[in-house]
Design an enzyme around this catalytic site. Structure first.
Site, PDB file in Angstrom:
ATOM      1  N   ASN A  89      46.264  42.633  52.976  1.00 62.94           N
ATOM      2  CA  ASN A  89      47.113  42.935  51.816  1.00 62.94           C
ATOM      3  C   ASN A  89      48.091  44.048  52.205  1.00 62.94           C
ATOM      4  O   ASN A  89      47.698  45.200  52.402  1.00 62.94           O
ATOM      5  CB  ASN A  89      46.194  43.360  50.654  1.00 62.94           C
ATOM      6  N   GLY A 101      50.316  45.551  50.518  1.00 60.61           N
ATOM      7  CA  GLY A 101      50.404  46.615  49.520  1.00 60.61           C
ATOM      8  C   GLY A 101      49.319  47.665  49.741  1.00 60.61           C
ATOM      9  O   GLY A 101      49.570  48.867  49.696  1.00 60.61           O
ATOM     10  N   ASP A 116      37.299  47.239  48.260  1.00 61.44           N
ATOM     11  CA  ASP A 116      37.409  46.247  47.209  1.00 61.44           C
ATOM     12  C   ASP A 116      37.892  47.017  45.992  1.00 61.44           C
ATOM     13  O   ASP A 116      37.449  48.141  45.734  1.00 61.44           O
ATOM     14  CB  ASP A 116      36.084  45.547  46.932  1.00 61.44           C
ATOM     15  N   SER A 117      38.833  46.438  45.310  1.00 61.33           N
ATOM     16  CA  SER A 117      39.453  47.194  44.226  1.00 61.33           C
ATOM     17  C   SER A 117      39.861  46.242  43.130  1.00 61.33           C
ATOM     18  O   SER A 117      39.870  45.013  43.313  1.00 61.33           O
ATOM     19  CB  SER A 117      40.685  47.930  44.766  1.00 61.33           C
TER      20      SER A 117
HETATM   21  P1  IMP Z   1      40.791  42.755  46.485  1.00 60.59           P
HETATM   22  O1  IMP Z   1      40.365  44.190  46.528  1.00 60.59           O
HETATM   23  O2  IMP Z   1      41.525  42.345  47.704  1.00 60.59           O
HETATM   24  O3  IMP Z   1      39.690  41.833  46.078  1.00 60.59           O
HETATM   25  O4  IMP Z   1      41.868  42.587  45.321  1.00 60.59           O
HETATM   26  C1  IMP Z   1      42.242  43.599  44.528  1.00 60.59           C
HETATM   27  C2  IMP Z   1      43.223  43.103  43.473  1.00 60.59           C
HETATM   28  O5  IMP Z   1      43.187  44.062  42.416  1.00 60.59           O
HETATM   29  C3  IMP Z   1      44.661  43.064  43.971  1.00 60.59           C
HETATM   30  O6  IMP Z   1      45.030  41.804  44.420  1.00 60.59           O
HETATM   31  C4  IMP Z   1      45.435  43.473  42.735  1.00 60.59           C
HETATM   32  O7  IMP Z   1      45.630  42.385  41.892  1.00 60.59           O
HETATM   33  C5  IMP Z   1      44.470  44.443  42.046  1.00 60.59           C
HETATM   34  N1  IMP Z   1      44.706  45.816  42.532  1.00 60.59           N
HETATM   35  C6  IMP Z   1      43.897  46.593  43.300  1.00 60.59           C
HETATM   36  N2  IMP Z   1      44.453  47.779  43.564  1.00 60.59           N
HETATM   37  C7  IMP Z   1      45.661  47.755  42.969  1.00 60.59           C
HETATM   38  C8  IMP Z   1      46.735  48.699  42.923  1.00 60.59           C
HETATM   39  O8  IMP Z   1      46.722  49.791  43.511  1.00 60.59           O
HETATM   40  N3  IMP Z   1      47.794  48.309  42.206  1.00 60.59           N
HETATM   41  C9  IMP Z   1      47.879  47.126  41.572  1.00 60.59           C
HETATM   42  N4  IMP Z   1      46.934  46.210  41.607  1.00 60.59           N
HETATM   43  C10 IMP Z   1      45.817  46.504  42.303  1.00 60.59           C
END
Ligand code: IMP
Length: 226
Positions: free
Chosen positions: A24, A26, A85-86
């Protein structure tokens, strides 16, 4: 001291390089911003995109972060690998989208199928679903938080985990051009901006990811010579 251990210790003290298991961009951008002022180089795991995908089927952010960190650290022998994970927890939605934040717009979200990273849905669709779900919810009830759990692992074992949160309010229309994911809908009252209106430095200062990463840095400073 065994040669492998010596090599690991020397490389850590010289380069202070931490590998991050994420595709990711971002998130990577956020981590690089947070590490900048600490003299630490953040890098993706070499060849990350060709490694087998980890199924994120944990019920908590912590379970998924540990699973990813343990799996990917097996490909970077002797190095500390971080995985996070977030997601976004919205109080009026009982904590949803939570661990499903990355694929909130998927029609089969509530099926029992394990969460495959390639099942993620795009940010615009996820934000549109969030707005639909909150359509009749008044401003004072649109509270929520971003959560980030970071796991640090080496050679398949979790060494420690770190949790960061950021409390905010979900707007009824997007604001701001920066960031990713739900940032344009996440209003942060403390500085009266959405996360998409923050610079990289501001985001690392106020965000859940920055908070978790600072906890990791404290731990790393205390453990990096062991
Ligand atoms: P994962 O941690 O890759 O499973 O996905 C985390 C998802 O949570 C991301 O794809 C975003 O949709 C959302 N997310 C997590 N952190 C942020 C952030 O800092 N800003 C905006 N969305 C976030």
């Amino acid at each position: 001291m065994a040669r492998a251990a010596l090599r690991t210790r020397c490389s850590k003290s010289m380069t202070k390089k931490i590998l991050i298991a994420t595709s990711n961009s971002g998130k990577l951008h956020d981590f690089v911003g947070a590490a900048k002022t600490h003299g630490i180089e953040i890098a993706g795991i070499p060849g990350f995109s060709s490694l087998p995908l980890v199924v994120e089927d944990g019920l908590t952010f912590e379970a998924n972060a540990r699973k990813k960190a343990e799996a990917y650290s097996r490909y970077a022998h002797g190095e500390i690998v971080l995985a996070d994970d977030s997601g976004l927890e919205v109080d009026a939605l009982g904590g949803s989208p939570g661990v499903h934040s990355a694929r909130y717009a998927a029609p089969d979200l509530h099926n029992k199928e394990p969460h495959q990273p390639n099942a993620n849905t795009d940010d615009d669709s996820n934000n549109a679903r969030l707005l639909r779900e909150l359509k009749n919810v008044p401003p004072e009830k649109r509270t929520g938080r971003f959560v980030c759990v970071l796991a640090a692992a080496r050679d398949g074992k979790t060494l420690a985990t770190f949790r960061g949160t950021a409390e905010g309010i979900i707007l009824d229309a997007p604001r701001g051009e920066n960031g990713f994911g739900y940032d344009p809908l996440f209003y942060f009252p403390q500085i009266q901006k959405t996360f998409a209106e923050l610079s990289a430095e501001e985001k690392s200062h106020y965000s859940h990811r920055g908070a978790a990463f600072r906890k990791f840095l404290d731990w790393y400073d205390a453990h990096s010579n062991r």
